[in-house]
Write a protein that holds these residues in place. Structure first.
Motif, PDB file in Angstrom:
ATOM      1  N   ARG A  65       0.812  -1.218   0.000  1.00 15.70           N
ATOM      2  CA  ARG A  65       0.000   0.000   0.000  1.00 15.70           C
ATOM      3  C   ARG A  65       0.848   1.272   0.000  1.00 15.70           C
ATOM      4  O   ARG A  65       0.328   2.372   0.192  1.00 15.70           O
ATOM      5  CB  ARG A  65      -0.946  -0.005   1.219  1.00 15.70           C
ATOM      6  CG  ARG A  65      -2.085  -1.004   1.065  1.00 15.70           C
ATOM      7  CD  ARG A  65      -3.165  -0.786   2.131  1.00 15.70           C
ATOM      8  NE  ARG A  65      -2.703  -1.220   3.433  1.00 15.70           N
ATOM      9  CZ  ARG A  65      -2.817  -2.469   3.891  1.00 15.70           C
ATOM     10  NH1 ARG A  65      -3.361  -3.387   3.127  1.00 15.70           N
ATOM     11  NH2 ARG A  65      -2.395  -2.797   5.079  1.00 15.70           N
ATOM     12  N   ARG A  66       2.141   1.116  -0.194  1.00 13.54           N
ATOM     13  CA  ARG A  66       2.978   2.302  -0.357  1.00 13.54           C
ATOM     14  C   ARG A  66       2.576   3.048  -1.630  1.00 13.54           C
ATOM     15  O   ARG A  66       1.985   2.460  -2.544  1.00 13.54           O
ATOM     16  CB  ARG A  66       4.454   1.887  -0.418  1.00 13.54           C
ATOM     17  CG  ARG A  66       5.027   1.498   0.945  1.00 13.54           C
ATOM     18  CD  ARG A  66       6.451   0.999   0.819  1.00 13.54           C
ATOM     19  NE  ARG A  66       7.072   0.787   2.129  1.00 13.54           N
ATOM     20  CZ  ARG A  66       8.267   0.251   2.312  1.00 13.54           C
ATOM     21  NH1 ARG A  66       8.991  -0.134   1.253  1.00 13.54           N
ATOM     22  NH2 ARG A  66       8.759   0.095   3.542  1.00 13.54           N
ATOM     23  N   PRO A  67       2.914   4.334  -1.734  1.00 14.68           N
ATOM     24  CA  PRO A  67       2.400   5.139  -2.851  1.00 14.68           C
ATOM     25  C   PRO A  67       2.739   4.616  -4.244  1.00 14.68           C
ATOM     26  O   PRO A  67       1.895   4.658  -5.140  1.00 14.68           O
ATOM     27  CB  PRO A  67       3.055   6.511  -2.605  1.00 14.68           C
ATOM     28  CG  PRO A  67       3.262   6.567  -1.136  1.00 14.68           C
ATOM     29  CD  PRO A  67       3.604   5.172  -0.723  1.00 14.68           C
ATOM     30  N   ILE A  68       3.950   4.086  -4.451  1.00 16.26           N
ATOM     31  CA  ILE A  68       4.320   3.631  -5.793  1.00 16.26           C
ATOM     32  C   ILE A  68       3.659   2.306  -6.153  1.00 16.26           C
ATOM     33  O   ILE A  68       2.999   2.211  -7.197  1.00 16.26           O
ATOM     34  CB  ILE A  68       5.847   3.570  -5.952  1.00 16.26           C
ATOM     35  CG1 ILE A  68       6.441   4.981  -5.862  1.00 16.26           C
ATOM     36  CG2 ILE A  68       6.227   2.930  -7.288  1.00 16.26           C
ATOM     37  CD1 ILE A  68       7.966   5.023  -5.936  1.00 16.26           C
ATOM     38  N   PRO A  69       3.783   1.244  -5.333  1.00 11.72           N
ATOM     39  CA  PRO A  69       3.116  -0.007  -5.712  1.00 11.72           C
ATOM     40  C   PRO A  69       1.593   0.104  -5.745  1.00 11.72           C
ATOM     41  O   PRO A  69       0.942  -0.611  -6.498  1.00 11.72           O
ATOM     42  CB  PRO A  69       3.580  -1.006  -4.643  1.00 11.72           C
ATOM     43  CG  PRO A  69       4.063  -0.177  -3.517  1.00 11.72           C
ATOM     44  CD  PRO A  69       4.598   1.076  -4.120  1.00 11.72           C
ATOM     45  N   ALA A  70       1.031   0.997  -4.935  1.00  8.70           N
ATOM     46  CA  ALA A  70      -0.417   1.178  -4.942  1.00  8.70           C
ATOM     47  C   ALA A  70      -0.888   2.003  -6.138  1.00  8.70           C
ATOM     48  O   ALA A  70      -2.097   2.122  -6.370  1.00  8.70           O
ATOM     49  CB  ALA A  70      -0.868   1.841  -3.646  1.00  8.70           C
ATOM     50  N   GLY A  71       0.034   2.597  -6.885  1.00  7.55           N
ATOM     51  CA  GLY A  71      -0.318   3.341  -8.076  1.00  7.55           C
ATOM     52  C   GLY A  71      -0.704   4.790  -7.842  1.00  7.55           C
ATOM     53  O   GLY A  71      -1.152   5.471  -8.768  1.00  7.55           O
ATOM     54  N   ARG A  72      -0.515   5.278  -6.621  1.00  6.88           N
ATOM     55  CA  ARG A  72      -0.873   6.675  -6.357  1.00  6.88           C
ATOM     56  C   ARG A  72       0.203   7.636  -6.851  1.00  6.88           C
ATOM     57  O   ARG A  72      -0.068   8.815  -7.082  1.00  6.88           O
ATOM     58  CB  ARG A  72      -1.117   6.876  -4.854  1.00  6.88           C
ATOM     59  CG  ARG A  72      -2.260   6.032  -4.304  1.00  6.88           C
ATOM     60  CD  ARG A  72      -2.668   6.487  -2.909  1.00  6.88           C
ATOM     61  NE  ARG A  72      -1.587   6.467  -1.963  1.00  6.88           N
ATOM     62  CZ  ARG A  72      -1.203   5.383  -1.269  1.00  6.88           C
ATOM     63  NH1 ARG A  72      -1.824   4.226  -1.459  1.00  6.88           N
ATOM     64  NH2 ARG A  72      -0.214   5.446  -0.404  1.00  6.88           N
TER      65      ARG A  72
END
Length: 624
Positions: free
Chosen positions: A412-419
């Motif tokens: 759920r970090r910003p990069i893997p979550a796609g944010r």
């Protein structure tokens, strides 16, 4: 932070067996032609750095060539040794570049890459011939020609290296350059502005026009110059203003229209940060009366600005984006809400981890100075520390983005979550890391800044790129990165490092393995799924639990010996006994009793232990 549930605690050990243990990965090196090309480019940059240091040290370390004061052995002057080091690095450059051309040709590179490498050789030969001129003639014009040719060699080798990398890692990609989009044309405009700015600055120095204008921004209270020297000075000021505006505009446009292209976004961000850092270094130089190390850094930063701006032009040309693609990306940018994006960028810095690093940094300041440092020094040291640690964390999340997708704890970090796009995370990390270094140079001291830079490189290169996926000792060796902040704080407050400061490093270094291995016990299935060779995944849980206890025993033993080694008194010793006793009890339970809940408790307590131990040292040093 994800809160591990009771079910996850008890199922982790069972599920890791079902996933299987990952094999240790060997480090895959790039092809030899790429390695040699990178080394050649880096060596030319080093030669420019050494030349800048010589110039800042008052000119030539040796008045003749190839001897030094008519003898071949250098005299015992630091400037002479610097001169010989510059000559040695210069002498290695041509053979290394020629070797690069030969190896690349044997590896079957394209004619375009070969042409650029060959051009680098011929330009280097001209530059070497021109290198004798500053020795024969003390003219600033000959020195300027020598530097300009060196920058030309650096630029040509940079293009060749970039094309080599594209050839190997992007097979089939068209290597033709195209600058048809608005942003691409902007990069050329900025390169021209930077070149004009450098040339006008060189003219100001060569013509001794620095003192021709009093006051700022006007020249002696006038907008229109009345002499050639005033005109040159005013023109340089005008170019500085235009370049500053252009860099800001370039930065905004890069994030609006090219944030999906990592190389383009990182180059634009780095160029902008370096440009304004250069201005800051100029102000600090004037305030400190131009010390040699700052004059050198000022010149090196100028070279880095040219390098990143030129690289931006090259990468933009290779990307060959259309105006329509950039417009679509700009439309998507307009739809983003700023607050969530800022929150995600902040989360890239790993603020919980950084907080503990800042505690040890501030403790290093107080313990080293044996008093509370000034508010200004504390503020800038902690700001620099936060940006450095946060930037390193952001770059690490870019490197680990694929692994993070496979791990429940990090998915759920910003990069893997796609944010956030990967390029955004990388550019943000590089940008704030550079800012951190220059802040430390400007507002603390050069030693603290160098230590901070060493910590960034240690964590990003040694740990994240080289060790994390290749050795079970990744945490042990990589722990040195987390042990550097106390040294940064000590150096910021005192301007030096002594033996007791190294003891603080040793404490954090020994604390790191048991702290992270207990987390790895809880998260075995995550690390196994991502292929990260953490100790419990490769060596087994039983061996890891024993190692946790063993390292904890060594850590506590060291902390109790600190007073005998000149660090800490009675208050600290009592605190270390109590805190260390509780840590040993927790480590013993981890060793002797199964269950992830015990390991998780040890993980949580060890964070508090380190903070309280350093707090006890601070109190002790202030009292005694």
């Amino acid at each position: 932070m994800h809160e591990t549930t009771r079910e996850e605690y008890h199922s982790a050990e069972r599920e890791v067996d079902q996933i299987g243990l990952p094999a240790l990965k060997t480090l895959v090196w790039p092809p030899r032609s790429i390695i040699l090309s990178i080394l050649s480019t880096a060596l030319v940059f080093l030669v420019i750095v050494l030349g800048s240091a010589l110039s800042a040290d008052g000119g030539m370390g040796c008045p003749d060539w190839p001897t030094c004061f008519s003898v071949f052995s250098p005299p015992g002057e630091p400037s002479a040794y610097l001169e010989y080091l510059h000559r040695f690095a210069s002498g290695l450059t041509l053979p290394l570049v020629v070797l690069t051309v030969w190896v690349a040709r044997k590896d079957g590179i394209t004619d375009k890459v070969f042409s650029w490498l060959t051009g680098g050789v011929f330009l280097l030969l001209i530059q070497i011939a021109a290198g004798v001129l500053p020795v024969i003639s003390a003219s600033k014009w000959s020195a300027g020609l020598h530097l300009g040719l060196a920058l030309g060699v650096l630029s040509v080798l940079l293009v060749a290296t970039t094309l080599l990398i594209y050839t190997v890692y992007h097979p089939g990609k068209n290597l033709n350059f195209a600058w048809s989009s608005p942003f691409a044309r902007l990069t050329w405009l900025m390169l021209g502005l930077v070149l004009t700015l450098f040339l006008s600055g060189w003219l100001v120095t060569s013509l001794d026009a620095t003192s021709a204008c009093g006051g700022w921004p006007l020249c002696n209270g006038r907008l229109v110059p009345t002499s050639l020297l005033e005109g040159v000075n005013l023109f340089h000021r005008l170019m500085t203003g235009l370049a500053a505006f252009g860099m800001l505009y370039l930065l905004v446009q890069a994030w609006r229209t090219n944030r999906s292209i990592p190389g383009v976004l990182v180059s634009a961000t780095a160029a902008a940060v370096l440009f304004f850092s250069q201005a800051l270094m100029g102000a600090v130089n004037a305030r400190l009366d131009y010390p040699a190390y700052l004059v050198t850094l000022h010149a090196v930063t100028s070279t880095a600005i040219w390098l990143t701006t030129f690289l931006l032009v090259v990468l933009t040309g290779l990307a060959a984006r259309s105006a329509e693609a950039e417009a679509q990306e700009a439309d998507l940018w307009a739809l983003r809400k700023p607050l969530p994006m800022l929150r995600d960028l902040f989360m890239l810095t790993k603020p919980v981890v950084v907080l503990l690093l800042l505690v040890t940094t501030y403790a290093g300041m107080v313990i080293g100075a044996q008093s509370f440092p000034s508010f200004q020094l504390t503020f800038w040291t902690l700001i620099g520390g936060f940006l450095a640690a946060g930037g390193s964390g952001a770059i690490n999340q870019y490197i680990d983005r694929e692994d993070d997708r496979r791990m429940q704890r990090t998915s759920r970090r910003p990069i893997p979550a796609g944010r956030l796009l990967p390029a955004e995370g990388l550019a943000f990390g590089v940008g704030i890391s550079l800012i951190a270094f220059y802040i430390m140079v400007a507002y603390t001291n050069f030693l603290a800044a160098l230590l901070l830079l060493a910590g960034i490189l240690y964590y990003v290169v040694l740990y994240s790129l080289l060790l994390k996926k290749t050795t079970v000792q990744n945490i042990v060796i990589g722990g040195g990165a987390g042990a550097i902040p106390p040294l940064v704080g000590w150096a910021a407050a005192t301007g030096n490092l002594t033996f007791p400061s190294l003891l603080l490093f040793a404490v954090v270094f020994l604390w790191t393995p048991p702290h992270f291995w207990t987390l790895a016990i809880v998260r075995q299935k995550d690390y196994a799924r991502a292929g990260v060779p953490m100790y419990p995944v490769v060596r087994g849980e039983a061996e890891t639990r024993w190692q946790v206890f063993l390292y904890t025993l060594e850590l506590v033993t060291l902390t109790l010996f600190l007073p005998l080694l000149g660090l800490g008194g009675g208050i600290y010793l009592v605190s270390a006994l109590a805190l260390g006793g509780m840590l040993l009890v927790n480590a013993y339970r981890v060793w002797k009793f199964q269950g992830n809940k015990i390991a998780w408790k040890m993980y949580r307590y060890s964070s508090m232990y380190l903070a309280l131990l350093f707090l006890a040292l601070m109190v002790d040093r202030l009292v005694y």
